[in-house]
Write a protein that holds these residues in place. Sequence first.
Motif, short mmCIF file in Angstrom:
data_model
loop_
_atom_site.label_atom_id
_atom_site.label_comp_id
_atom_site.label_asym_id
_atom_site.label_seq_id
_atom_site.Cartn_x
_atom_site.Cartn_y
_atom_site.Cartn_z
N GLN A 2 0.83 -1.20 0.00
CA GLN A 2 0.00 0.00 0.00
C GLN A 2 0.87 1.26 0.00
O GLN A 2 0.53 2.25 -0.63
CB GLN A 2 -0.93 0.00 1.21
N GLN A 3 1.98 1.21 0.73
CA GLN A 3 2.87 2.36 0.78
C GLN A 3 3.48 2.62 -0.60
O GLN A 3 3.58 3.77 -1.04
CB GLN A 3 3.98 2.13 1.81
N GLN A 7 3.01 5.96 -2.95
CA GLN A 7 4.12 6.71 -3.54
C GLN A 7 3.92 6.86 -5.05
O GLN A 7 4.16 7.93 -5.60
CB GLN A 7 5.45 6.02 -3.25
#
Length: 120
Positions: A2-3, A7
Amino acid sequence: MQQAQAQVDGLQAQIDVQTSQVSSQISHAGAEASAVQSARARLALAQATQNRLTPLAAQGFVTREALDQARTETRSAEHRCNRPCNRLLQRVRPYVAWRLCVQIWRLQKPSFVKRSAICA
């Protein structure tokens, strides 16, 4: 995961903003290019007028004042020709302005000013 997606989404948003800014700058540049062409036409007219009056003044058919006015208009038109490129250099990213000035230079090739004065 998810990170990483966050980004990617953030970078895509930055790309979209940059693309929008470049599109806006190109639009402004198009308007400035039109201003350059208009200024060049006014310069050509001023030069033609001065060239017609110069021999007539030498023969006494035109007053010295009329010839001085024609010379002043020619110098003024020369300065007006430089303004659009100067505005381009101030408004848009330097590489975009430089590329457009070079293109204008290649199309117009003004005899009264050096390339470095237009696109420095």
